[in-house]
Design a protein around this motif. Structure first.
Motif, PDB file in Angstrom:
ATOM      1  N   GLU A 263       0.831  -1.203   0.000  1.00  0.00           N
ATOM      2  CA  GLU A 263       0.000   0.000   0.000  1.00  0.00           C
ATOM      3  C   GLU A 263       0.863   1.250   0.000  1.00  0.00           C
ATOM      4  OE1 GLU A 263      -2.809   0.058   3.133  1.00  0.00           O
ATOM      5  OE2 GLU A 263      -3.339  -2.061   2.901  1.00  0.00           O
ATOM      6  N   SER A 264       0.327   2.280  -0.621  1.00  0.00           N
ATOM      7  CA  SER A 264       1.013   3.556  -0.606  1.00  0.00           C
ATOM      8  C   SER A 264       0.813   4.228   0.741  1.00  0.00           C
ATOM      9  CB  SER A 264       0.475   4.451  -1.728  1.00  0.00           C
ATOM     10  OG  SER A 264       0.573   3.806  -2.972  1.00  0.00           O
ATOM     11  N   ASP A 265       1.602   5.252   1.009  1.00  0.00           N
ATOM     12  CA  ASP A 265       1.469   6.007   2.243  1.00  0.00           C
ATOM     13  C   ASP A 265       0.263   6.923   2.117  1.00  0.00           C
ATOM     14  OD1 ASP A 265       1.622   7.587   4.460  1.00  0.00           O
ATOM     15  OD2 ASP A 265       3.753   8.022   4.279  1.00  0.00           O
ATOM     16  N   GLU A 266      -0.823   6.576   2.823  1.00  0.00           N
ATOM     17  CA  GLU A 266      -2.065   7.331   2.667  1.00  0.00           C
ATOM     18  C   GLU A 266      -1.909   8.794   3.048  1.00  0.00           C
ATOM     19  OE1 GLU A 266      -5.209   5.419   4.712  1.00  0.00           O
ATOM     20  OE2 GLU A 266      -5.320   3.736   3.320  1.00  0.00           O
ATOM     21  N   GLU A 267      -0.990   9.084   3.954  1.00  0.00           N
ATOM     22  CA  GLU A 267      -0.879  10.457   4.441  1.00  0.00           C
ATOM     23  C   GLU A 267      -0.345  11.409   3.377  1.00  0.00           C
ATOM     24  OE1 GLU A 267      -0.113   9.405   9.166  1.00  0.00           O
ATOM     25  OE2 GLU A 267       1.374  10.537   8.027  1.00  0.00           O
ATOM     26  N   ILE A 268       0.385  10.870   2.389  1.00  0.00           N
ATOM     27  CA  ILE A 268       0.936  11.758   1.377  1.00  0.00           C
ATOM     28  C   ILE A 268       0.120  11.717   0.087  1.00  0.00           C
ATOM     29  CG2 ILE A 268       3.252  11.512   2.313  1.00  0.00           C
ATOM     30  CD1 ILE A 268       3.903   9.646  -0.030  1.00  0.00           C
ATOM     31  N   LEU A 269      -0.944  10.944   0.088  1.00  0.00           N
ATOM     32  CA  LEU A 269      -1.770  10.849  -1.099  1.00  0.00           C
ATOM     33  C   LEU A 269      -2.911  11.853  -1.045  1.00  0.00           C
ATOM     34  CD1 LEU A 269      -2.189   7.028  -1.648  1.00  0.00           C
ATOM     35  CD2 LEU A 269      -1.094   8.614  -3.210  1.00  0.00           C
ATOM     36  N   LYS A 270      -3.304  12.322  -2.213  1.00  0.00           N
ATOM     37  CA  LYS A 270      -4.529  13.087  -2.331  1.00  0.00           C
ATOM     38  C   LYS A 270      -5.571  12.139  -2.901  1.00  0.00           C
ATOM     39  CE  LYS A 270      -2.435  17.645  -3.035  1.00  0.00           C
ATOM     40  NZ  LYS A 270      -2.314  18.810  -3.948  1.00  0.00           N
ATOM     41  N   GLY A 271      -6.613  11.878  -2.129  1.00  0.00           N
ATOM     42  CA  GLY A 271      -7.603  10.932  -2.584  1.00  0.00           C
ATOM     43  C   GLY A 271      -7.300   9.531  -2.089  1.00  0.00           C
ATOM     44  N   ARG A 272      -7.820   8.552  -2.797  1.00  0.00           N
ATOM     45  CA  ARG A 272      -7.699   7.171  -2.340  1.00  0.00           C
ATOM     46  C   ARG A 272      -6.326   6.593  -2.648  1.00  0.00           C
ATOM     47  NH1 ARG A 272      -8.245   2.406  -5.562  1.00  0.00           N
ATOM     48  NH2 ARG A 272      -8.413   2.848  -7.790  1.00  0.00           N
ATOM     49  N   ASP A 273      -5.959   5.571  -1.885  1.00  0.00           N
ATOM     50  CA  ASP A 273      -4.718   4.852  -2.127  1.00  0.00           C
ATOM     51  C   ASP A 273      -4.934   3.944  -3.339  1.00  0.00           C
ATOM     52  OD1 ASP A 273      -2.555   3.150  -2.154  1.00  0.00           O
ATOM     53  OD2 ASP A 273      -2.451   2.960   0.015  1.00  0.00           O
ATOM     54  N   PRO A 274      -4.221   4.146  -4.441  1.00  0.00           N
ATOM     55  CA  PRO A 274      -4.470   3.351  -5.650  1.00  0.00           C
ATOM     56  C   PRO A 274      -4.077   1.885  -5.513  1.00  0.00           C
ATOM     57  CG  PRO A 274      -2.528   4.723  -5.931  1.00  0.00           C
ATOM     58  CD  PRO A 274      -3.155   5.146  -4.640  1.00  0.00           C
ATOM     59  N   ALA A 275      -3.292   1.545  -4.495  1.00  0.00           N
ATOM     60  CA  ALA A 275      -2.891   0.148  -4.299  1.00  0.00           C
ATOM     61  C   ALA A 275      -3.984  -0.677  -3.632  1.00  0.00           C
ATOM     62  CB  ALA A 275      -1.612   0.080  -3.459  1.00  0.00           C
ATOM     63  N   VAL A 276      -4.962  -0.001  -3.027  1.00  0.00           N
ATOM     64  CA  VAL A 276      -5.992  -0.676  -2.227  1.00  0.00           C
ATOM     65  C   VAL A 276      -7.321  -0.660  -2.986  1.00  0.00           C
ATOM     66  CG1 VAL A 276      -7.253  -0.641  -0.041  1.00  0.00           C
ATOM     67  CG2 VAL A 276      -4.843   0.029  -0.105  1.00  0.00           C
ATOM     68  N   TRP A 277      -8.005  -1.786  -2.969  1.00  0.00           N
ATOM     69  CA  TRP A 277      -9.346  -1.844  -3.543  1.00  0.00           C
ATOM     70  C   TRP A 277     -10.307  -1.000  -2.707  1.00  0.00           C
ATOM     71  CZ3 TRP A 277     -11.197  -4.708  -7.813  1.00  0.00           C
ATOM     72  CH2 TRP A 277     -10.247  -5.488  -8.462  1.00  0.00           C
ATOM     73  N   HIS A 278     -11.258  -0.357  -3.384  1.00  0.00           N
ATOM     74  CA  HIS A 278     -12.278   0.449  -2.715  1.00  0.00           C
ATOM     75  C   HIS A 278     -13.637   0.176  -3.346  1.00  0.00           C
ATOM     76  CE1 HIS A 278      -8.718   2.746  -1.517  1.00  0.00           C
ATOM     77  NE2 HIS A 278      -9.457   3.498  -0.714  1.00  0.00           N
ATOM     78  N   VAL A 279     -14.688   0.397  -2.582  1.00  0.00           N
ATOM     79  CA  VAL A 279     -16.013   0.537  -3.151  1.00  0.00           C
ATOM     80  C   VAL A 279     -16.332   2.019  -3.158  1.00  0.00           C
ATOM     81  CG1 VAL A 279     -17.148   0.117  -0.905  1.00  0.00           C
ATOM     82  CG2 VAL A 279     -18.450  -0.113  -3.029  1.00  0.00           C
ATOM     83  N   GLY A 280     -16.765   2.522  -4.300  1.00  0.00           N
ATOM     84  CA  GLY A 280     -17.128   3.925  -4.426  1.00  0.00           C
ATOM     85  C   GLY A 280     -18.640   4.080  -4.437  1.00  0.00           C
ATOM     86  N   LEU A 281     -19.139   5.121  -3.798  1.00  0.00           N
ATOM     87  CA  LEU A 281     -20.574   5.413  -3.810  1.00  0.00           C
ATOM     88  C   LEU A 281     -20.819   6.875  -4.126  1.00  0.00           C
ATOM     89  CD1 LEU A 281     -20.333   3.046  -1.332  1.00  0.00           C
ATOM     90  CD2 LEU A 281     -22.799   3.352  -1.558  1.00  0.00           C
ATOM     91  N   LYS A 282     -21.933   7.117  -4.782  1.00  0.00           N
ATOM     92  CA  LYS A 282     -22.367   8.489  -5.037  1.00  0.00           C
ATOM     93  C   LYS A 282     -23.882   8.527  -5.098  1.00  0.00           C
ATOM     94  CE  LYS A 282     -22.091   8.449 -10.151  1.00  0.00           C
ATOM     95  NZ  LYS A 282     -23.446   8.920 -10.493  1.00  0.00           N
ATOM     96  N   VAL A 283     -24.449   9.672  -4.788  1.00  0.00           N
ATOM     97  CA  VAL A 283     -25.875   9.879  -4.975  1.00  0.00           C
ATOM     98  C   VAL A 283     -26.121   9.939  -6.479  1.00  0.00           C
ATOM     99  CG1 VAL A 283     -27.842  11.375  -4.518  1.00  0.00           C
ATOM    100  CG2 VAL A 283     -26.032  11.139  -2.801  1.00  0.00           C
ATOM    101  N   ALA A 284     -27.102   9.189  -6.962  1.00  0.00           N
ATOM    102  CA  ALA A 284     -27.318   9.060  -8.401  1.00  0.00           C
ATOM    103  C   ALA A 284     -27.577  10.411  -9.055  1.00  0.00           C
ATOM    104  CB  ALA A 284     -28.481   8.108  -8.659  1.00  0.00           C
ATOM    105  N   TRP A 285     -26.782  10.711 -10.074  1.00  0.00           N
ATOM    106  CA  TRP A 285     -26.942  11.896 -10.911  1.00  0.00           C
ATOM    107  C   TRP A 285     -26.976  13.199 -10.101  1.00  0.00           C
ATOM    108  CZ3 TRP A 285     -25.516   9.447 -14.792  1.00  0.00           C
ATOM    109  CH2 TRP A 285     -26.007   8.176 -15.105  1.00  0.00           C
TER     110      TRP A 285
END
Length: 430
Positions: A263-285
Motif C-alpha cells: 500500500e502507498s502512504d495514505e498520508e501523502i496521497l490526495k484521494g484514495r490509495d491506488p494500491a488498495v481496492w475500494h467501493v465507491g458510492l455516489k448519490v445518483a446523478w
C-alpha cells in the motif's frame, strides 16, 4: 424496448452530468478526510461496513479457501454482455452460485446458478472440492442474512430515537419485528404495517451470490472513473439489476494482499490509495454531494440496505492485488426460475391436442391471442433459456451437470412448440 429506453435515459443523464462538470472533478472523501464520517452518516447511512475482525475466523478460512479452489479449477468466467447495442467481454470474471433452478440476468446475459446444497435436491458435484465450495458459500450466505437483519434493526432503532413523531404503537411493532429477525427498511417512514412482515423477511433472504474475480495487473486496460478522478475502475458506476425492490445487497471482499505492491502512504496521497481496492458510492446523478470511497481489505464486508441501491450508484475501484468478492442478493426471479419457465411451457402446450381417431396432433384454438401467446413462449424458451445456456451456461459443467436434465426437458418442450407452427399453418391454410 423498455431496456433500450432506460439505457438512452442513462446515457443522456451521464452526458449532461459530464457537460456540467467540464474539466472539473467532483470532490470525494476517504477515511483519512476529517469530514468523512459525517458525510457517511448524513448521506450514506444505509451503507454498513463490517471490518474483517468482526467476522468469525472459521468462516474466513472456509470462504477464502473456496475462492482459491474455484480459481484453481478455472471456474471464473468472463461474460459476454450487451451495452447500448454493442457486445463487450467483462473485465471481471464471475460465477453464480445459489438456489437450484435459479438464474440471474444482467446486461442481457443470463447466468445459471451452480446450485448450493439444498434439502430435497439431488446435486452431484464434479469433485468433493466443489461441494465444499458451495457449502462454504451457503454458510456465508446465512451469516450475511443475519448481519443484514441486525443492521436493519439498528437502522430503524436509530431513526426512532431521532424521530419525535413516532408513536408508541409503531415503536412496539418495530420491537416485535426485531424479535422475528426482520425490521422495516422504509427510509421515509421507519415503521411499516404488520402485513409487510413476510415481504421484509424476503428482502434479506438471499437466493444467490454472484462471485467476482479480477487480477488488475493482468488487465491491459481499465476504465478511469470519470466524475471524481478516483482512478482505475474494475466495475463502472451502476445500480444492481433485477433485484427484489428495496432488498439488501451484502458483499464479502477478499483481496490477496501481499501478492502485489504494498500500500502507498495514505498520508501523502490526495484521494484514495491506488494500491488498495475500494467501493465507491455516489448519490445518483447528483453533483452537489461528495462521493465516498471506502477501502476494502481482506475479509471486510459491507451491506447496502433498503433503497440505497435505488437512490445511489456504486462502483468498484481496482487496487494492485488480485481480488475476490461474493455479492449476495435477493434476485427478482419472477421470470428467472425453472418453475416459471416450465409453467409457461405447460401453458403453451395446452393448445396442442391429439386426435383420438388419427393419433394426429392438432391445435385446440386458432384465436389470435392464443397463437400469439404460444409464439411468445416459444421464443422465450429459445432465446432466453436454451441459447443462453448453450452459449455461456454450459461453462458451469466444470462444477456440476445438474442443469443438463432440466435443459433437456426445456428442449423437448421447445420441439413440441416447434411442431405447433406447421400445425397452425395447416389449420389456417388447409
Amino acid at each position: 424496448m423498455k431496456r433500450r429506453a432506460g439505457e438512452r435515459e442513462k446515457s443522456m443523464k451521464k452526458k449532461k452530468l459530464l457537460e456540467e462538470l467540464g474539466k472539473d472533478r467532483l470532490p470525494y472523501m476517504t477515511p483519512v478526510d476529517a469530514d468523512f464520517h459525517q458525510l457517511w452518516k448524513s448521506r450514506y447511512s444505509k451503507l454498513i461496513f463490517r471490518k474483517s475482525d468482526t467476522v468469525p475466523e472459521e468462516l474466513h478460512q472456509m470462504v477464502q479457501e473456496a475462492f482459491l479452489t474455484l480459481r484453481e479449477h478455472d471456474c471464473f468466467f468472463q461474460d459476454l454482455v450487451r451495452i447500448k447495442g454493442k457486445d463487450f467481454v467483462t473485465p471481471v470474471s464471475r460465477i453464480l452460485i445459489g438456489n437450484p433452478g435459479y438464474t440471474y440476468k444482467y446486461l442481457n446475459t443470463r447466468l445459471f446458478t451452480v446450485p448450493w446444497p439444498t434439502v430435497g435436491y439431488d446435486i452431484k458435484y464434479c469433485s468433493p472440492q466443489i461441494h465444499d465450495v458451495c457449502k462454504a458459500l451457503i454458510r456465508l450466505n446465512d451469516y450475511l442474512h443475519i448481519e443484514a437483519v441486525k443492521a436493519l434493526q439498528n437502522l430503524v432503532e436509530t431513526k426512532e430515537i431521532n424521530d419525535t413523531t413516532v408513536i408508541d404503537g409503531e415503536q412496539n411493532f418495530a420491537t416485535s419485528l426485531a424479535e422475528k429477525e426482520s425490521i422495516s427498511k422504509d427510509e421515509s417512514s421507519c415503521c411499516v404495517q404488520a402485513d409487510n412482515y413476510i415481504s421484509l423477511k424476503n428482502r434479506t433472504s438471499y437466493n444467490m451470490t454472484l462471485l467476482n474475480y479480477m487480477d488488475p495487473l493482468q488487465m491491459l486496460y481499465l476504465k478511469q472513473e470519470p466524475y471524481f478522478g478516483m482512478g482505475d475502475m474494475a466495475v463502472s458506476w451502476h445500480h444492481d439489476e433485477n433485484l427484489v425492490e428495496r432488498s439488501t445487497v451484502a458483499v464479502y471482499s477478499y483481496s490477496c494482499e501481499g501478492s502485489a505492491m504494498a500500500e502507498s502512504d495514505e498520508e501523502i496521497l490526495k484521494g484514495r490509495d491506488p494500491a488498495v481496492w475500494h467501493v465507491g458510492l455516489k448519490v445518483a446523478w447528483d453533483i452537489e454531494t461528495p462521493g465516498l470511497a471506502m477501502p476494502l481489505h481482506q475479509g471486510d464486508c459491507y451491506l447496502m440496505l433498503d433503497d440505497l441501491n435505488m437512490t445511489h450508484q456504486h462502483c468498484v475501484l481496482a487496487g494492485f492485488s488480485p481480488r475476490f468478492s461474493s455479492t449476495h442478493r435477493v434476485a427478482d426471479c419472477s421470470r428467472g426460475t425453472l418453475e416459471y419457465i416450465f409453467g409457461q411451457c405447460e401453458l403453451a402446450l395446452q393448445n396442442l391436442q391429439t386426435d383420438l381417431d388419427s393419433v394426429a396432433l392438432s391445435l385446440k384454438s386458432l384465436e389470435t391471442a392464443v397463437i400469439k401467446q404460444v409464439e411468445e413462449i416459444h421464443n422465450e424458451v429459445e432465446f432466453e433459456w436454451l441459447r443462453q445456456f448453450w452459449f455461456q451456461g454450459k461453462r458451469y459443467l466444470k462444477c456440476t451437470d445438474w442443469w443438463l436434465k432440466p435443459i433437456a426437458k426445456l428442449e423437448e418442450f421447445w420441439r413440441k412448440m416447434e411442431i405447433m407452427q406447421p400445425r397452425r399453418c395447416k389449420s389456417i391454410f388447409g
